[in-house]
Design an enzyme around this catalytic site. Structure first.
Site, PDB file in Angstrom:
ATOM      1  N   ARG A  86       0.852  -1.199   0.000  1.00 46.27           N
ATOM      2  CA  ARG A  86       0.000   0.000   0.000  1.00 46.27           C
ATOM      3  C   ARG A  86       0.884   1.245   0.000  1.00 46.27           C
ATOM      4  O   ARG A  86       1.684   1.441   0.914  1.00 46.27           O
ATOM      5  CB  ARG A  86      -0.910  -0.009   1.237  1.00 46.27           C
ATOM      6  CG  ARG A  86      -1.738   1.239   1.355  1.00 46.27           C
ATOM      7  CD  ARG A  86      -2.720   1.195   2.528  1.00 46.27           C
ATOM      8  NE  ARG A  86      -3.377   2.486   2.583  1.00 46.27           N
ATOM      9  CZ  ARG A  86      -3.428   3.278   3.638  1.00 46.27           C
ATOM     10  NH1 ARG A  86      -2.897   2.903   4.794  1.00 46.27           N
ATOM     11  NH2 ARG A  86      -4.016   4.455   3.568  1.00 46.27           N
ATOM     12  N   HIS A 130      -3.205  10.880   0.790  1.00 48.11           N
ATOM     13  CA  HIS A 130      -2.707  10.653   2.149  1.00 48.11           C
ATOM     14  C   HIS A 130      -2.105  11.975   2.624  1.00 48.11           C
ATOM     15  O   HIS A 130      -0.895  12.089   2.842  1.00 48.11           O
ATOM     16  CB  HIS A 130      -1.696   9.506   2.155  1.00 48.11           C
ATOM     17  CG  HIS A 130      -1.399   8.934   3.512  1.00 48.11           C
ATOM     18  ND1 HIS A 130      -1.512   7.592   3.808  1.00 48.11           N
ATOM     19  CD2 HIS A 130      -0.993   9.520   4.666  1.00 48.11           C
ATOM     20  CE1 HIS A 130      -1.164   7.373   5.063  1.00 48.11           C
ATOM     21  NE2 HIS A 130      -0.845   8.539   5.617  1.00 48.11           N
ATOM     22  N   GLU A 175      -7.652   8.223   6.185  1.00 45.22           N
ATOM     23  CA  GLU A 175      -7.943   8.880   7.461  1.00 45.22           C
ATOM     24  C   GLU A 175      -8.469  10.309   7.285  1.00 45.22           C
ATOM     25  O   GLU A 175      -7.809  11.274   7.706  1.00 45.22           O
ATOM     26  CB  GLU A 175      -6.693   8.871   8.353  1.00 45.22           C
ATOM     27  CG  GLU A 175      -6.156   7.484   8.629  1.00 45.22           C
ATOM     28  CD  GLU A 175      -4.950   7.481   9.585  1.00 45.22           C
ATOM     29  OE1 GLU A 175      -4.483   8.571   9.954  1.00 45.22           O
ATOM     30  OE2 GLU A 175      -4.504   6.393   9.959  1.00 45.22           O
ATOM     31  N   ASN A 304      -7.694   1.489   9.909  1.00 42.05           N
ATOM     32  CA  ASN A 304      -6.410   1.717  10.582  1.00 42.05           C
ATOM     33  C   ASN A 304      -6.663   1.705  12.087  1.00 42.05           C
ATOM     34  O   ASN A 304      -7.520   2.458  12.573  1.00 42.05           O
ATOM     35  CB  ASN A 304      -5.818   3.075  10.193  1.00 42.05           C
ATOM     36  CG  ASN A 304      -5.386   3.124   8.733  1.00 42.05           C
ATOM     37  OD1 ASN A 304      -5.454   2.124   8.022  1.00 42.05           O
ATOM     38  ND2 ASN A 304      -4.934   4.289   8.297  1.00 42.05           N
ATOM     39  N   TYR A 306      -4.623   1.522  15.984  1.00 49.73           N
ATOM     40  CA  TYR A 306      -3.357   1.551  16.721  1.00 49.73           C
ATOM     41  C   TYR A 306      -3.509   1.322  18.220  1.00 49.73           C
ATOM     42  O   TYR A 306      -2.679   0.691  18.842  1.00 49.73           O
ATOM     43  CB  TYR A 306      -2.644   2.891  16.491  1.00 49.73           C
ATOM     44  CG  TYR A 306      -2.063   3.000  15.103  1.00 49.73           C
ATOM     45  CD1 TYR A 306      -0.775   2.536  14.832  1.00 49.73           C
ATOM     46  CD2 TYR A 306      -2.803   3.527  14.058  1.00 49.73           C
ATOM     47  CE1 TYR A 306      -0.241   2.608  13.553  1.00 49.73           C
ATOM     48  CE2 TYR A 306      -2.270   3.610  12.772  1.00 49.73           C
ATOM     49  CZ  TYR A 306      -0.994   3.147  12.532  1.00 49.73           C
ATOM     50  OH  TYR A 306      -0.468   3.210  11.270  1.00 49.73           O
ATOM     51  N   GLU A 380      -3.636  -0.278   8.109  1.00 45.50           N
ATOM     52  CA  GLU A 380      -2.481   0.142   8.916  1.00 45.50           C
ATOM     53  C   GLU A 380      -2.616  -0.428  10.317  1.00 45.50           C
ATOM     54  O   GLU A 380      -3.685  -0.365  10.926  1.00 45.50           O
ATOM     55  CB  GLU A 380      -2.400   1.669   9.079  1.00 45.50           C
ATOM     56  CG  GLU A 380      -1.915   2.420   7.882  1.00 45.50           C
ATOM     57  CD  GLU A 380      -1.844   3.915   8.131  1.00 45.50           C
ATOM     58  OE1 GLU A 380      -1.634   4.341   9.293  1.00 45.50           O
ATOM     59  OE2 GLU A 380      -2.001   4.663   7.155  1.00 45.50           O
TER      60      GLU A 380
HETATM   61  O1  IFM Z   1       2.204   7.677  10.149  1.00 46.03           O
HETATM   62  C1  IFM Z   1       0.827   7.645  10.305  1.00 46.03           C
HETATM   63  C2  IFM Z   1       0.132   7.454   8.977  1.00 46.03           C
HETATM   64  O2  IFM Z   1       0.503   8.424   8.049  1.00 46.03           O
HETATM   65  C3  IFM Z   1      -1.355   7.549   9.156  1.00 46.03           C
HETATM   66  N1  IFM Z   1      -1.808   6.652  10.191  1.00 46.03           N
HETATM   67  C4  IFM Z   1      -1.100   6.667  11.446  1.00 46.03           C
HETATM   68  C5  IFM Z   1       0.394   6.533  11.212  1.00 46.03           C
HETATM   69  C6  IFM Z   1       1.133   6.554  12.568  1.00 46.03           C
HETATM   70  O3  IFM Z   1       0.880   7.724  13.247  1.00 46.03           O
END
Ligand code: IFM
Length: 482
Positions: A86, A130, A175, A304, A306, A380
């Site tokens: 990606r 992006h 995002e 995405n 985290y 992500e």
């Molecule tokens: O680096 C970023 C990415 O560009 C978008 N999602 C979160 C990642 C980590 O912060």
């Protein structure tokens, strides 16, 4: 029995045949060469020059120099054995001012990238936006004005016609919450504006751009699989107090429902419209027919994820402290009166993000139950840690391995629960420019020595290669457990 339902008798968890393993990057974070071959300036080039906006005054001018080291990076991907990669296209490389004719040299770069992937049997997964908006478009109002969505459609048409036949998986936006609420609301990201009304307008125009681009993309690339990538969260209230439950609902409304509801239910959430009405009176930016465009059918959803979030109402920070939470200063969401909590004893990454993979499983199950049964790609997931090259020349990032193992296991839990997850992309292939954190945060499974550009595979690279090869993950105990 583990936290994720696996048993010690069965530690190896196989993924469905054909599961798409990948890694992700983004143009501004890795390419560098920001003035090469006719590329125009983006809002990030500008933002990086605002004193104090980016750690250490870092910029994306050189980044990982991927623009000149593309072949080497493609070879790394081949060695890793990924099924898909990606990457994002830099709009200002393709249309230097954001409108008008295409810059052939910019398109040629992405054609070489796509061909290089194909030569190595790696499927391109292309993100069209992006965050690197051409600066001239920002000067005309950026995402706060409808015209930017119209310009986006022209840009998408150019890219799709130029390289479309070799790319079957497309992501319109990465995002859009960050582009709108972090960029125009909190001002933490480019263009650094702090205006809630503008953030709400940007939220809508980004989704509109996504919706308007869909028919253009489908016409230019009839076989295209098209989706959008959202950064979504799993919000839990710090207590069952009604104020805290309502705070979690507001945070969920801003990050999740403002995007999921128009895309999958064809309407904006009433409570959020009501909340932002004082800043965007009458919501005249939402015109008749817009949500119909935004809610057109997709082929997949990119997620995405985290970290998990525990929150309380801003008035209840003291009670949260008494209950044993640490309450960092500041509010993540402009005007939501929500405070994020840290759970004592829970491990964190170098971003200060708590580690708790079960939030990914519950998020995926919720998306399936409340929004869509479309295939999902984890576009992500990954972690920054304070990596270093040891005296033997190795980066032994065992904490990243543990993080990835636990989260891939959480994806497996979701698949077991019947969620149609078809792929997983590690963020990121390379250490890179982490936006306002500059080069101070390393997310890569490949170390980049920024002064020289040299690449060094970390232990996590080898671990991920074996995960891909075996199409399975070993059951992981929670590294973030309390
Ligand atoms: O680096 C970023 C990415 O560009 C978008 N999602 C979160 C990642 C980590 O912060």
């Amino acid at each position: 029995m583990s936290t994720n339902g696996s048993t010690e008798q069965n530690p190896i968890r196989p993924f469905p045949p054909g599961f798409h393993w990948g890694t992700a990057t983004a143009s501004y974070q890795i390419e560098g060469a920001t003035t090469a071959d006719g590329r125009g300036p983006s809002i990030w080039d500008t933002f990086c020059r605002v004193p104090g906006a980016v750690w250490n005054g870092d910029t994306g001018d050189v980044a990982c120099d991927h623009y000149h080291r593309m072949e080497e990076d493609l070879d790394l991907l081949a060695e890793l054995g990924v099924a898909t990669y990606r990457f994002s296209v830099a709009w200002p490389r393709v249309q230097p001012t954001g409108s008008g004719p295409a810059n052939q040299a910019g398109l040629d770069f992405y054609r070489r990238l796509v061909d290089g992937l194909r030569d190595r049997n790696i499927e391109p997964t292309l993100t069209l936006y992006h965050w690197d908006l051409p600066q001239p478009l920002e000067d005309q109002g950026g995402w706060c004005v409808r015209e930017t969505a119209e310009r986006f459609v022209d840009y998408v048409d150019i890219v799709a016609r130029a390289i479309g036949e070799n790319v079957e998986r497309w992501i319109t936006l990465n995002e859009p919450w960050c582009s709108s609420w972090a960029g125009y609301g909190a001002g933490r990201q480019a263009p650094g504006v702090t205006d809630i009304g503008k953030a709400a307008a940007a939220n809508h125009h980004l989704l509109l751009a996504h919706g308007m681009a869909l028919p253009i993309l489908r016409a230019a690339v009839p076989d295209a699989k098209v989706g959008i990538t959202l950064n979504l969260g799993d919000f839990q209230p710090g207590s069952q107090h009604e104020l805290d439950v309502a705070a979690a609902r507001r945070a969920d409304g801003n990050l999740n429902r403002l995007f999921l509801e128009p895309i999958f239910h064809g309407r904006y959430p009433e409570d959020m419209l009501e909340h932002y009405e004082p800043y965007q009176p009458g919501f005249s930016v939402i015109r008749e027919g817009d949500v119909e465009l935004i809610s057109q059918p997709l082929d997949f959803l990119g997620v995405n994820y985290y970290f998990p979030s525990t929150v309380v109402d801003a008035s209840r920070a003291a009670e949260a402290r008494v209950a044993g939470y640490f309450v960092p200063s500041g509010e993540q969401f402009p005007d939501l009166r929500v405070r994020s909590l840290e759970t004592p004893g829970r491990d964190k990454t170098a971003m200060d993000w708590e580690i708790e993979a079960s939030g990914l499983t519950s998020l995926l199950v919720r998306i399936r139950d409340e929004y869509t049964t479309l295939p999902i790609y984890i576009t992500e997931n990954g972690a920054a840690f304070d990596d270093y090259v040891d005296p033997n020349g190795h980066v032994l990032d065992h904490n990243r391995v543990a993080y990835l193992q636990e989260h891939i296991s959480a994806v497996h839990d979701a698949i077991d629960a019947g969620v149609d997850v078809q792929g997983y992309f590690v963020w990121s292939l390379l250490d890179n420019f982490e936006w306002a954190y500059g080069y101070s945060r390393r997310f890569g499974i490949v170390w980049v020595d920024f002064p020289t550009g040299a690449r060094l595979k970390k232990a996590s690279f080898e671990w991920y290669r074996e995960t891909i090869r075996s199409n399975s993950v070993e059951y992981a105990t929670s590294v973030g457990s309390v």
